[in-house]
Write an enzyme that holds these catalytic residues in place. Structure first.
Site, PDB file in Angstrom:
ATOM      1  N   CYS A 133       0.806  -1.230   0.000  1.00 26.15           N
ATOM      2  CA  CYS A 133       0.000   0.000   0.000  1.00 26.15           C
ATOM      3  C   CYS A 133       0.842   1.285   0.000  1.00 26.15           C
ATOM      4  CB  CYS A 133      -0.950   0.008   1.199  1.00 26.15           C
ATOM      5  SG  CYS A 133      -0.274  -0.766   2.682  1.00 26.15           S
ATOM      6  N   LYS A 217      10.257  -3.212   1.524  1.00 22.75           N
ATOM      7  CA  LYS A 217       9.283  -3.388   0.437  1.00 22.75           C
ATOM      8  C   LYS A 217       9.222  -2.108  -0.385  1.00 22.75           C
ATOM      9  CE  LYS A 217       6.239  -5.975   3.480  1.00 22.75           C
ATOM     10  NZ  LYS A 217       5.024  -5.781   4.300  1.00 22.75           N
ATOM     11  N   HIS A 246      -3.049   6.075   4.609  1.00 21.33           N
ATOM     12  CA  HIS A 246      -1.640   6.311   4.927  1.00 21.33           C
ATOM     13  C   HIS A 246      -1.227   7.694   4.418  1.00 21.33           C
ATOM     14  CE1 HIS A 246      -1.513   2.184   5.933  1.00 21.33           C
ATOM     15  NE2 HIS A 246      -0.846   1.680   4.914  1.00 21.33           N
TER      16      HIS A 246
HETATM   17  O1  L14 Z   1       2.825  -6.141   2.660  1.00 21.39           O
HETATM   18  O2  L14 Z   1       0.540  -3.857   8.846  1.00 21.39           O
HETATM   19  O3  L14 Z   1       0.874  -5.546   1.913  1.00 21.39           O
HETATM   20  O4  L14 Z   1       0.013  -2.079   7.725  1.00 21.39           O
HETATM   21  C1  L14 Z   1       0.567  -3.978   4.116  1.00 21.39           C
HETATM   22  C2  L14 Z   1       0.218  -3.357   5.390  1.00 21.39           C
HETATM   23  C3  L14 Z   1       1.778  -5.825   5.330  1.00 21.39           C
HETATM   24  C4  L14 Z   1       1.400  -5.210   6.622  1.00 21.39           C
HETATM   25  C5  L14 Z   1       1.686  -5.680   2.839  1.00 21.39           C
HETATM   26  C6  L14 Z   1       0.415  -3.253   7.790  1.00 21.39           C
HETATM   27  C7  L14 Z   1       1.281  -5.195   4.162  1.00 21.39           C
HETATM   28  C8  L14 Z   1       0.737  -3.930   6.548  1.00 21.39           C
END
Ligand code: L14
Ligand code: 25A
Length: 340
Positions: A133, A217, A246
Site C-alpha cells: 500500500c 518493500k 496512509h
Molecule cells: O505487505 O501492517 O501488503 O500495515 C501492508 C500493510 C503488510 C502489513 C503488505 C500493515 C502489508 C501492513
C-alpha cells in the site's frame, strides 16, 4: 451483444481488504457471473451482501478454484504461498495482495496507471502481484515526476493507518483509546506497544540490515515498478493512531531541476492523482478526507532548499482502496478487457 462475465473468487473475503474488494467489484460494475467468497473456519457460513443478495462465505480449500477465472487474494502471505499456486494450477489467474510473490522475477508487480504493460507477464506463473500500500501511493506521484525529470533518490517517512494490519488492529486502536480515556490499562495484542496516543517506528518485522520489512518493500518494489534499479530509495515506516489512509512525507532528488510550480503542473495532469495544495487556506491532503476515495492526493509541494534539485511533498491515499482492493480490481479490469 451481451458482454462477457467472469467467475471471481475473493480469498480473505471477510477481512479489511477482502470486504473492500467485494464492495469495489459491485461499485465499478465488474462483469461477474459468479462470486465465491472464501475465508477460514472463523467466518465460513456467515454471509456478505453482493448486488442485493446474501452470499454465503465458504471455507477456502484445495478445490475452491475449479472454474474460477480470476482470484483476488488477501488473506495473508501464508495463505497465498499455498493457495495461489493451487489456484494458478487450476487455471485461475491470481491477483495477490500479499508480499508472497511481489519480488518474484516471473511475477509482474502492477499499478495500472504506472506499468499496465507488465500485466502481460502474468502468463508465466498465472499470478500478478499487487504492490504494498505505501509503495502504490508513492509511485503514483513519483512516476510522472520520473518521466519529466528523472529521479536520483527518494527519502520517505510514512504515517500508516492501523487498518493495514487488518480488522483486529482497528479494534485494538479503538479499544485502547476508550481504555486510556477511562483510566484503564490498554491491552496490547496486535502490536508490540500501545498504539493509541502513540507513534511506533516499526511496521512488519525487522530485517538483518536494521530496516523493517515494510521499509525494504518500499525500496525494492519502487525500483521494480519504475523499472529502474539505480533509483536510491530509503524509507522509515511509522504506525500512527489513524484508522484509515496512509500519509507520507517524501523528499525527491531529481536529475533535472524542477520548480514547485513545474511539479504542481506535472501532477495536475497525472491519472488518479489529485493535487490539494493551498497553504494560505490550510488546504492539503488529510487522511480523514482521503478515506473512501479512489485518488491519491498530493500537496505541500515545495522546493528542498538544502539541495540543488530537490522537491518535498506530502502524499495521502486510502490504504484499503488504492493501496489494496481498488488497485487489485483495476488489474482485474485490464485482464478482463485486454487478455481474457
Ligand atoms: O505487505 O501492517 O501488503 O500495515 C501492508 C500493510 C503488510 C502489513 C503488505 C500493515 C502489508 C501492513
Ligand atoms: O499472514 P500475514 O501476511 O501476516 O497477514 C496478516 C493479515 O494481514 C491482512 C489480513 O487481515 C491478514 O490476516 N492483510 C492481508 N492482505 C493485506 C493487504 N494487502 C492485509 N492487510 C493489508 N494489506 P484481515 O483481518 O484484514 O483479513 C483476514 C482475512 O483473511 C482470511 N483468512 C485468514 N487466514 C485464513 C483466511 N482465509 C482462509 N484460510 C486461512 N487460513 C480471514 O478470514 C479474513 O477474511 P477469517 O475467517 O480468519 O477472519 C474473519 C474475521 O475474523 C477476525 N479475525 C482475524 N484474525 C483473528 C480474528 N478473530 C479472532 N482471532 C484472530 N486471530 C477478522 O476481524 C475477520 O473479520
Amino acid at each position: 451483444m451481451k458482454r462477457k462475465e467472469y467467475s471471481i473468487a475473493v480469498v480473505g473475503a471477510t477481512g479489511a481488504v477482502g470486504t473492500e474488494m467485494t464492495k469495489i467489484l459491485e461499485e465499478r460494475d465488474f462483469p461477474v457471473s459468479r462470486i465465491s467468497l472464501l475465508a477460514s473456519t472463523r467466518s465460513a457460513g456467515s454471509s456478505v451482501e453482493f448486488r442485493n443478495r446474501d452470499v454465503t462465505v465458504e471455507l477456502l480449500f484445495e478445490d475452491s478454484f475449479e472454474e474460477v477465472e480470476i482470484g483476488l487474494f488477501s488473506a495473508g502471505g501464508a495463505v497465498s504461498e499455498k493457495f495461489a499456486l493451487i489456484a494458478a494450477d487450476a487455471g485461475c489467474i491470481v491477483v495477490d495482495n500479499t508480499n508472497a510473490f511481489r519480488m518474484d522475477p516471473q511475477v509482474p508487480l502492477v499499478v495500472p496507471e504506472i506499468n499496465p504493460h507488465a500485466i502481460a507477464q502474468y502468463k508465466k506463473r498465472g499470478i500478478i502481484a499487487n504492490p504494498n500500500c505505501s509503495t502504490i501511493q508513492m509511485v503514483m506521484v513519483l512516476k510522472p515526476i520520473y518521466d519529466a525529470a528523472g529521479i536520483r533518490r527518494v527519502v520517505v517517512s510514512t504515517y500508516q493507518a492501523v487498518s493495514g494490519t487488518g480488522k483486529k488492529a482497528v479494534d485494538e486502536l479503538l479499544d485502547q483509546t476508550r481504555d486510556v480515556l477511562n483510566f484503564q490499562t490498554a491491552e496490547c495484542n496486535v502490536y508490540p506497544h500501545q498504539i493509541a496516543f502513540n507513534c511506533m517506528p516499526q511496521i512488519d518485522v525487522f530485517m538483518e540490515n536494521a530496516y523493517t520489512k515494510e521499509e525494504m518493500k518500499m525500496v525494492n518494489e519502487t525500483r521494480k515498478i519504475l523499472e529502474d534499479d539505480l533509483i536510491g530509495v530509503t524509507a522509515t515506516a511509522v504506525r500512527v493512531p489513524v484508522c484509515c489512509s496512509h500519509s507520507e512525507s517524501v523528499n525527491i532528488e531529481t536529475e533535472k531541476k524542477l520548480t514547485a510550480s513545474d511539479v504542481r503542473e506535472i501532477l495536475s495532469g497525472a491519472p488518479g492523482v489529485t493535487v490539494i495544495d493551498d497553504p494560505a487556506s490550510s488546504k492539503y491532503p488529510l487522511a480523514i478526507d482521503a478515506s473512501g476515495k479512489d485518488d491519491t492526493f498530493v500537496g505541500r509541494i515545495r522546493e528542498d532548499e538544502s539541495i540543488e534539485k530537490g522537491i518535498n511533498l506530502w502524499i495521502v491515499a486510502d490504504n484499503l482502496r488504492k493501496g489494496a482492493a481498488l488497485n487489485a480490481v483495476q488489474i482485474a479490469e485490464i485482464l478482463a478487457r485486454e487478455y481474457l
